[in-house]
Motif scaffolding. Structure first.
Motif, PDB file in Angstrom:
ATOM      1  N   GLU A   1     -34.366  38.328   4.339  1.00 26.02           N
ATOM      2  CA  GLU A   1     -34.849  39.466   3.387  1.00 26.02           C
ATOM      3  C   GLU A   1     -33.372  40.169   4.052  1.00 26.02           C
TER       4      GLU A   1
ATOM      5  N   THR B   1     -32.162  44.365   3.819  1.00 24.31           N
ATOM      6  CA  THR B   1     -32.409  45.839   3.306  1.00 24.31           C
ATOM      7  C   THR B   1     -30.841  46.857   3.926  1.00 24.31           C
TER       8      THR B   1
ATOM      9  N   THR C   1     -29.167  50.738   3.896  1.00 22.01           N
ATOM     10  CA  THR C   1     -29.220  51.900   4.163  1.00 22.01           C
ATOM     11  C   THR C   1     -27.846  52.255   3.595  1.00 22.01           C
TER      12      THR C   1
ATOM     13  N   THR D   1     -27.747  47.844   8.217  1.00 22.67           N
ATOM     14  CA  THR D   1     -28.412  46.943   7.051  1.00 22.67           C
ATOM     15  C   THR D   1     -29.218  46.175   8.111  1.00 22.67           C
TER      16      THR D   1
END
Length: 558
Positions: free
Chosen positions: A47, A49, A51, A55
């Motif tokens: 997964e 994420t 910002t 990363t």
């Protein structure tokens, strides 16, 4: 098998594990799609994420899986592997005098950017320092009052327990500092735990911090418990129980852990909670309720073995050899726990044949109070009797009731072994120690020892009174005390004044030992009565004895 991450030239990367996940942190916001990895045998569950400035890639993978990385062009090739890491020097944490004082991680040749992420396990902030070139990580974590320095595969990461914490990348090192003052580095200079304690595996999260910091941590945890739904409070209550343990409040910690086990069904398999509950019960003086320490669901490890050894010592079982391996960990515990557990562990080691190991730990325990008895026991084990006796006598005049009782007993036994007192004198000295520390299996054993000394000194009546009193005070041990009671009864019949001995026989005829010991006691008492011209009473005594004697003994009595 690796994936390519086109992070760009000068991008920084850090690799670490949290729980059951591998985490890669890049100091660039990257807009790539992981859809092409769906169904991949290794990276299919990854997964991402993103910002504004970073990363975070997260891959579920149980230990011993690990990430390793290499540069390919301007990007990073990240590989998941189960191979052990190559032997290489890691980032080394050393105090940096500042000003203000802080922690420096040396060995980072090309530090990259600093990224803040949320801990997937606790939600607390983790500050990550990346590296622009493949480089070292932190091999062994370290727990400080305001931070946890986390183990990493590359780069550095600290779990911040204070809002003041910050990381800064310098050309030759990474610095952990605190805004507005010095970073709390734990023990004062010269009082750090021995280096080998850092290599011991741990299960509990026992924060080391000043009491005000621990109380603030507890306040925040209790607020989180109150705001959480009832069926999801298990982990939160576990964390609060560990903080209570660190504060030296075991009764409250046991109650908190008990609530977690009752409220949240998922918490019943939480190894940290199980051990915290057992440790709290043991520290609260309730070893019978410390079943969690022996729970087979606990993972093998040094800290689990240490608590099992402490439980064995509390139950009067041999534990010295098991304590040797784990006792250095106590020097890294919060002060309230360390000061309570370390003296007990060292005393058990010194009296259990591990005096050399105990002596080394005593030397390393700079500034730890309550170790005078351990030092005296080490001196006794090493044959320094005069030094040990002087120390025992000084502790016997002190205010610590537990240590005072032990010191009085050891001094009496040592003087008896040296021939400075006889059995009667040793019994008198040991009787004085009865009032220093009362209760439990130790008092039963002490009363049996006093009775044996009284018998050896020809004071059977006093020995019988001592054991008979023990059966009344400790009815659960009455069956185990029965042989001692019979032996003391036989000795009393032989040594007490004839009239008193006869009254004892009339009151307790069932206590006469069977076999030769009982016959000898009765015959001697009968002779003593006859010598006082009490032949009729002697004959009645023999009649009573013959009525309950075996056929073989009946002839001798006749």
């Amino acid at each position: 098998m690796a994936i390519m991450v086109p992070a760009g030239e000068g991008s920084g990367l850090a690799l670490l594990r949290r729980g059951e996940s591998l985490i890669a942190v890049l100091d660039r916001a990257l807009g790539f799609d992981l859809g092409m990895l769906r169904g991949h045998p290794v990276f299919g569950g990854m997964e991402a994420t993103v910002t504004p400035d970073a990363t975070i890639l997260r891959l579920p993978a149980a230990a011993p899986a690990r990430f390793q990385a290499r540069r390919e062009g301007t990007g990073w090739a990240i590989e998941a592997t189960r191979d052990p890491p190559a032997e290489a020097p890691g980032l080394r944490a050393v105090p940096d005098p500042g000003p203000p004082p802080r922690l420096a991680l040396q060995g980072a040749a090309d530090p990259g950017g600093i990224v803040a992420i949320a801990d997937p396990e606790t939600g607390e902030p983790i500050i990550v320092a990346t590296l622009r070139a493949p480089g070292p990580g932190v091999a062994t974590g370290r727990r400080l009052p305001e931070i946890d320095l986390l183990p990493t595969m590359m780069g550095a990461a600290v779990l911040a327990r204070s809002d003041r914490v910050a990381l800064r990348a310098l050309p030759d090192r990474i610095v952990v500092e605190a805004a507005g003052g010095a970073l709390a580095l734990g023990a004062a200079a010269g009082q750090e735990p021995p280096p080998r304690s850092a290599a011991l595996t741990r299960l509990l999260d026992l924060p080391v911090a000043p009491v005000p910091g621990l109380l603030e941590r507890l306040r925040v945890q209790l607020l989180a418990v109150n705001e959480a739904p009832p069926l999801s409070r298990g982990a939160l209550r576990r964390d609060a129980a560990e903080t209570l343990l660190a504060l030296g409040m075991p009764q409250e910690a046991q109650a908190m852990a008990g609530l977690a086990l009752r409220e949240d069904p998922r918490a019943r398999d939480d190894a940290r909670l199980i051990l915290a509950q057992g440790a709290a019960a043991l520290l609260a003086g309730r070893p019978a309720e410390a079943r969690g320490i022996a729970d087979p669901r606990l993972p093998p490890g040094d800290e689990v073995d240490l608590w099992r050894a402490l439980l064995s010592a509390a139950q009067g079982e041999p534990a010295a050899a098991a304590l040797v391996a784990g006792a250095p960990l106590l020097l890294a515990y919060p002060e309230a726990l360390r000061d309570r557990l370390l003296p007990v562990a060292l005393e058990a080691m010194a009296t259990g044949g591990e005096a050399a190991s105990a002596a080394r730990l005593v030397t390393e325990a700079v500034g730890v109070p309550g170790l005078d008895l351990a030092r005296a026991l080490v001196a006794e084990a090493e044959g320094r009797d005069a030094e040990a006796l002087a120390a025992f006598d000084a502790i016997g005049r002190g205010a610590d009731r537990r240590q005072r009782g032990i010191a009085l007993r050891r001094a009496a036994e040592l003087r008896l072994a040296r021939g400075e007192i006889d059995a009667a004198g040793a019994a008198r000295a040991l009787e004085q120690s009865l009032f220093a520390w009362r209760g439990g299996a130790q008092e039963v054993a002490l009363r049996r020892r006093i009775a044996a000394l009284r018998i050896a000194a020809g004071q059977g009546q006093a020995a019988f009174a001592m054991v008979e009193e023990a059966t009344r005070y400790f009815p659960e041990d009455a069956d185990a005390l029965r042989p001692d009671l019979r032996a003391a009864f036989a000795a009393a019949l032989q040594t007490a004044p004839p009239a008193a001995a006869t009254m004892m026989f009339d009151a307790h005829p069932d206590l006469l030992p069977e076999g030769a010991a009982g016959e000898a006691a009765v015959l001697l008492l009968a002779d003593r009565l006859a010598a006082l011209d009490l032949s009729a009473r002697a004959a009645a005594l023999l009649d009573q004895a013959a009525a309950r004697a075996t056929p073989e003994a009946r002839a001798a009595i006749g």
